[in-house]
Design a protein around this motif. Structure first.
Motif, PDB file in Angstrom:
ATOM      1  N   SER A 183       0.826  -1.220   0.000  1.00 51.47           N
ATOM      2  CA  SER A 183       0.000   0.000   0.000  1.00 51.47           C
ATOM      3  C   SER A 183       0.858   1.267   0.000  1.00 51.47           C
ATOM      4  CB  SER A 183      -0.920   0.007   1.229  1.00 51.47           C
ATOM      5  OG  SER A 183      -0.178   0.197   2.423  1.00 51.47           O
ATOM      6  N   HIS A 184       2.187   1.101   0.017  1.00 46.27           N
ATOM      7  CA  HIS A 184       3.131   2.219   0.030  1.00 46.27           C
ATOM      8  C   HIS A 184       2.793   3.224   1.137  1.00 46.27           C
ATOM      9  CE1 HIS A 184       5.009   0.822  -3.660  1.00 46.27           C
ATOM     10  NE2 HIS A 184       3.812   0.691  -4.203  1.00 46.27           N
ATOM     11  N   PRO A 185       2.849   2.787   2.394  1.00 43.05           N
ATOM     12  CA  PRO A 185       2.464   3.677   3.507  1.00 43.05           C
ATOM     13  C   PRO A 185       3.514   4.750   3.764  1.00 43.05           C
ATOM     14  CG  PRO A 185       3.383   1.648   4.362  1.00 43.05           C
ATOM     15  CD  PRO A 185       3.301   1.469   2.867  1.00 43.05           C
ATOM     16  N   LYS A 186       3.071   5.788   4.436  1.00 46.00           N
ATOM     17  CA  LYS A 186       3.989   6.824   4.925  1.00 46.00           C
ATOM     18  C   LYS A 186       4.440   6.499   6.348  1.00 46.00           C
ATOM     19  CE  LYS A 186       1.316  10.217   2.291  1.00 46.00           C
ATOM     20  NZ  LYS A 186       0.325  11.325   2.393  1.00 46.00           N
ATOM     21  N   VAL A 187       3.551   5.823   7.074  1.00 39.80           N
ATOM     22  CA  VAL A 187       3.832   5.406   8.445  1.00 39.80           C
ATOM     23  C   VAL A 187       3.514   3.923   8.556  1.00 39.80           C
ATOM     24  CG1 VAL A 187       3.265   5.718  10.890  1.00 39.80           C
ATOM     25  CG2 VAL A 187       3.139   7.672   9.331  1.00 39.80           C
ATOM     26  N   LEU A 188       4.417   3.164   9.153  1.00 41.58           N
ATOM     27  CA  LEU A 188       4.156   1.748   9.401  1.00 41.58           C
ATOM     28  C   LEU A 188       4.198   1.506  10.905  1.00 41.58           C
ATOM     29  CD1 LEU A 188       3.700  -1.087   8.207  1.00 41.58           C
ATOM     30  CD2 LEU A 188       6.187  -1.418   8.322  1.00 41.58           C
ATOM     31  N   ILE A 189       3.067   1.075  11.454  1.00 37.86           N
ATOM     32  CA  ILE A 189       3.002   0.671  12.858  1.00 37.86           C
ATOM     33  C   ILE A 189       3.125  -0.843  12.875  1.00 37.86           C
ATOM     34  CG2 ILE A 189       1.611   0.657  14.969  1.00 37.86           C
ATOM     35  CD1 ILE A 189       0.133   3.113  13.874  1.00 37.86           C
ATOM     36  N   ILE A 190       4.120  -1.351  13.590  1.00 41.16           N
ATOM     37  CA  ILE A 190       4.351  -2.795  13.592  1.00 41.16           C
ATOM     38  C   ILE A 190       4.485  -3.272  15.031  1.00 41.16           C
ATOM     39  CG2 ILE A 190       6.823  -2.379  13.119  1.00 41.16           C
ATOM     40  CD1 ILE A 190       6.766  -5.082  11.582  1.00 41.16           C
ATOM     41  N   ASP A 191       3.531  -4.103  15.438  1.00 40.47           N
ATOM     42  CA  ASP A 191       3.435  -4.579  16.816  1.00 40.47           C
ATOM     43  C   ASP A 191       4.076  -5.964  16.909  1.00 40.47           C
ATOM     44  OD1 ASP A 191       2.757  -5.015  19.433  1.00 40.47           O
ATOM     45  OD2 ASP A 191       0.622  -4.578  19.205  1.00 40.47           O
ATOM     46  N   GLU A 192       5.141  -6.070  17.692  1.00 41.34           N
ATOM     47  CA  GLU A 192       5.907  -7.307  17.867  1.00 41.34           C
ATOM     48  C   GLU A 192       6.333  -7.879  16.503  1.00 41.34           C
ATOM     49  OE1 GLU A 192       6.991  -8.035  20.615  1.00 41.34           O
ATOM     50  OE2 GLU A 192       5.613  -7.319  22.140  1.00 41.34           O
ATOM     51  N   PRO A 193       7.238  -7.180  15.808  1.00 42.07           N
ATOM     52  CA  PRO A 193       7.587  -7.565  14.433  1.00 42.07           C
ATOM     53  C   PRO A 193       8.172  -8.955  14.289  1.00 42.07           C
ATOM     54  CG  PRO A 193       9.138  -5.936  15.290  1.00 42.07           C
ATOM     55  CD  PRO A 193       7.992  -5.998  16.253  1.00 42.07           C
ATOM     56  N   THR A 194       8.810  -9.479  15.344  1.00 42.55           N
ATOM     57  CA  THR A 194       9.463 -10.786  15.201  1.00 42.55           C
ATOM     58  C   THR A 194       8.976 -11.790  16.238  1.00 42.55           C
ATOM     59  OG1 THR A 194      11.347 -10.078  16.568  1.00 42.55           O
ATOM     60  CG2 THR A 194      11.532  -9.755  14.199  1.00 42.55           C
ATOM     61  N   ARG A 195       7.768 -11.584  16.758  1.00 40.18           N
ATOM     62  CA  ARG A 195       7.257 -12.530  17.761  1.00 40.18           C
ATOM     63  C   ARG A 195       7.091 -13.909  17.141  1.00 40.18           C
ATOM     64  NH1 ARG A 195       2.428 -14.661  19.718  1.00 40.18           N
ATOM     65  NH2 ARG A 195       1.139 -13.578  18.207  1.00 40.18           N
ATOM     66  N   GLY A 196       7.720 -14.905  17.762  1.00 41.17           N
ATOM     67  CA  GLY A 196       7.537 -16.285  17.345  1.00 41.17           C
ATOM     68  C   GLY A 196       8.220 -16.683  16.062  1.00 41.17           C
ATOM     69  N   ILE A 197       9.203 -15.898  15.592  1.00 42.34           N
ATOM     70  CA  ILE A 197       9.914 -16.306  14.388  1.00 42.34           C
ATOM     71  C   ILE A 197      11.387 -16.523  14.710  1.00 42.34           C
ATOM     72  CG2 ILE A 197       8.266 -15.199  12.848  1.00 42.34           C
ATOM     73  CD1 ILE A 197      10.184 -12.942  12.398  1.00 42.34           C
ATOM     74  N   ASP A 198      12.073 -17.250  13.830  1.00 43.75           N
ATOM     75  CA  ASP A 198      13.411 -17.721  14.130  1.00 43.75           C
ATOM     76  C   ASP A 198      14.467 -16.644  13.930  1.00 43.75           C
ATOM     77  OD1 ASP A 198      14.700 -18.003  11.290  1.00 43.75           O
ATOM     78  OD2 ASP A 198      12.683 -18.803  11.119  1.00 43.75           O
ATOM     79  N   VAL A 199      15.682 -16.961  14.365  1.00 42.59           N
ATOM     80  CA  VAL A 199      16.759 -15.978  14.374  1.00 42.59           C
ATOM     81  C   VAL A 199      17.124 -15.513  12.970  1.00 42.59           C
ATOM     82  CG1 VAL A 199      18.553 -17.767  14.409  1.00 42.59           C
ATOM     83  CG2 VAL A 199      19.068 -15.498  15.296  1.00 42.59           C
TER      84      VAL A 199
END
Length: 504
Positions: free
Chosen positions: A416-432
């Motif tokens: 959507s080509h945002p101007k602002v990105l709100i990202i809640d827990e971007p890496t919760r439950g994903i590997d290293v």
């Protein structure tokens, strides 16, 4: 550690394929009684498939499985549970319209003398379980509306109530605060001391080393190695997991900081948060830090318009947004990756292309129709950019690993080509390995001028990725720390103290 004893649960040479896709080539693990055994590996390494075979959800194609030395072959989850195996999955699976008590006893309600469900006995046991876990959750309240942390606690209580021989915990701490993690670990250690065998799956190495006795590493569907925790270290485990050294988990690129894009002023919602004011500039990553329950996610949801607020305003590039209107927020250029990707961020039964294009569907309409070709073309760009691993863009999102599901949510909003990105827990439950990819992409986006508001419970992520850290405690911002002054001590002090107790 009891190596001389018969393992409580042992799998050898276990394999599972789905058509041409090999999910598990060689699963191997031996859980000893009175021991906590970590299972680690990147998403797609085969951990979840192995667990689902143990749980009776999948039937293995090859290999052996033994419980206390006897061959077992579970054809259903009921058989697995009856044998004494309890699994707490990464994502809560509660019935939202039922009470906490009803969820704990679903499918095994005790009955009284006259064949009626003994609700009093159920409630009493749930109260006892909550006391044992050191938490206070009303056993009569419906599950709907509970935080992920509380949902995880209920799943843990359900497993403990089964008095299982084997307890498998799949990312149980992903949404818990430090205090709640400590409580969980105390319960896990008490279960270990009772002679039970525990499997602990986590991407947080500090938890693996703090809790576990042994670790098994998997990669690309195959067993790699088993080591005593005392004989290994984080660098060795990471190398075994990814087949290479991951030297930089937080590849932060220095980016020019521009003018404010998102401005929040005096935001208030009684009982949730008050006097919330901050801005996020172009090219900047601002982290909202704090303990679970501090109000971080609630602020994010209010800014995006999912939840209403009673006072204050939100501006994007100087223009005020109406309250409680996500559509207006999207039109203004805000993207929102929620904490619970399965329930709030994705349509699990829909295809990857459908999910990726969800936020731009109107742009794809021509003559009142959206063709599959146009949808796939729009989705392909972002699926390729984020390296979503899938058989095709038509594949259901539910079939993807947790890390790839997170990439699909990111792709949806980046399309959507945002101007602002709100990202809640971007890496919760994903590997290293996937964490590093997500961090690298976030840093690139900031370098391209995107304003990013990141909510994270992982302190290393906050310190590694943020240009500024806003710390919340009980619904209020207690500190604003720039990158060069944010330390584990300064963040945790602000997260645990009221505003007037935190030095200016």
């Amino acid at each position: 550690m009891g190596e001389s004893r018969t393992p409580t649960l042992e799998l050898r040479g276990v394999a599972k394929s789905f058509g041409a896709v090999v999910a598990l080539r060689e699963g191997r693990i031996a859980l000893q009684p009175g021991s906590i055994h970590a299972l680690v590996g990147e998403n797609g390494a085969g951990k979840s498939t192995l667990v689902k075979i143990v749980a009776g959800l999948y039937h293995r194609d090859a290999g052996t499985m033994e419980l206390e030395g006897q061959p077992v072959d579970f054809r259903s989850t009921a058989e697995s549970k009856a044998a004494g195996i309890a699994v707490i999955y990464q994502e809560p699976t509660l019935f939202p319209d039922l009470s906490v008590t009803e969820n704990v006893f679903m499918g095994r309600q005790p009955v009284g003398r006259f064949g009626q469900i003994d609700r009093g006995a159920m409630r009493a046991e749930v109260l006892d379980l909550m006391k044992r876990l050191g938490v206070s959750i009303d056993p009569d309240r419906p599950a709907q509306g509970l935080s992920i942390a509380d949902q995880q606690i209920i799943e843990i209580a359900k497993a403990i109530s089964l008095d299982a021989k084997v307890l498998i915990m799949d990312e149980p701490t992903a949404a818990l605060s430090g205090v709640e993690v400590d409580r969980l670990f105390a319960v896990a250690r008490s279960l270990r001391d009772e002679g039970r065998a525990l499997m602990f799956i986590s991407h947080r190495f500090e938890e693996v080393f703090a809790l576990c006795d042994t670790v098994t590493v998997m990669r690309d569907g195959s067993y790699v190695a088993t080591e005593a925790i005392a004989d290994t270290d984080e660098a060795s485990i990471v190398t075994m997991m990814v087949g290479r050294e991951v030297k930089d988990l937080f590849p932060k690129i220095e980016a020019p900081i521009g003018a404010p894009v998102l401005e929040v002023s005096g935001l208030e919602s009684p009982g949730l948060f008050a006097d919330i004011s901050f801005n996020v500039r172009a090219g900047e990553i601002v982290a909202l830090a704090g303990l679970v329950g501090a109000g971080r996610s609630e602020v994010a949801r209010a800014v995006f318009g999912v939840d209403r607020y009673t006072a204050g305003e939100v501006l994007v590039e100087g223009k005020a947004l109406p309250k409680g209107d996500p559509s207006a927020a999207m039109k203004a250029g805000i993207g929102f990756v929620p904490e619970d990707r399965r329930q709030q961020g994705l349509v699990m039964d829909a295809g990857i292309a459908t999910n990726v294009t969800d936020a731009i569907r109107r742009r794809l309409v021509k003559a009142g129709m959206i063709t599959r070709k146009r949808e796939n073309a729009a989705a392909q760009e972002w699926a390729r950019a984020l390296e979503v691993k899938c058989s095709s863009l038509d594949a259901a999102v539910a079939t993807l690993s947790g890390g790839n599901q997170q990439k699909v949510v990111l792709a949806k909003w980046l399309a959507s080509h945002p101007k602002v990105l709100i990202i809640d827990e971007p890496t919760r439950g994903i590997d290293v390995g996937t964490k590093s990819e997500v961090h690298r992409r976030m840093s690139q986006l900031a370098g391209e001028g995107l304003a990013i508001l990141m909510i994270s419970s992982e302190l290393p992520e906050v310190l590694g990725m943020a240009d500024r850290v806003l710390v919340m405690h009980e619904g209020r911002i207690t500190a604003e720390l720039f990158r060069d002054e944010a330390t584990p001590e300064s963040v945790m002090f602000a997260a645990t103290h009221a505003p007037e107790e935190v030095p200016a």
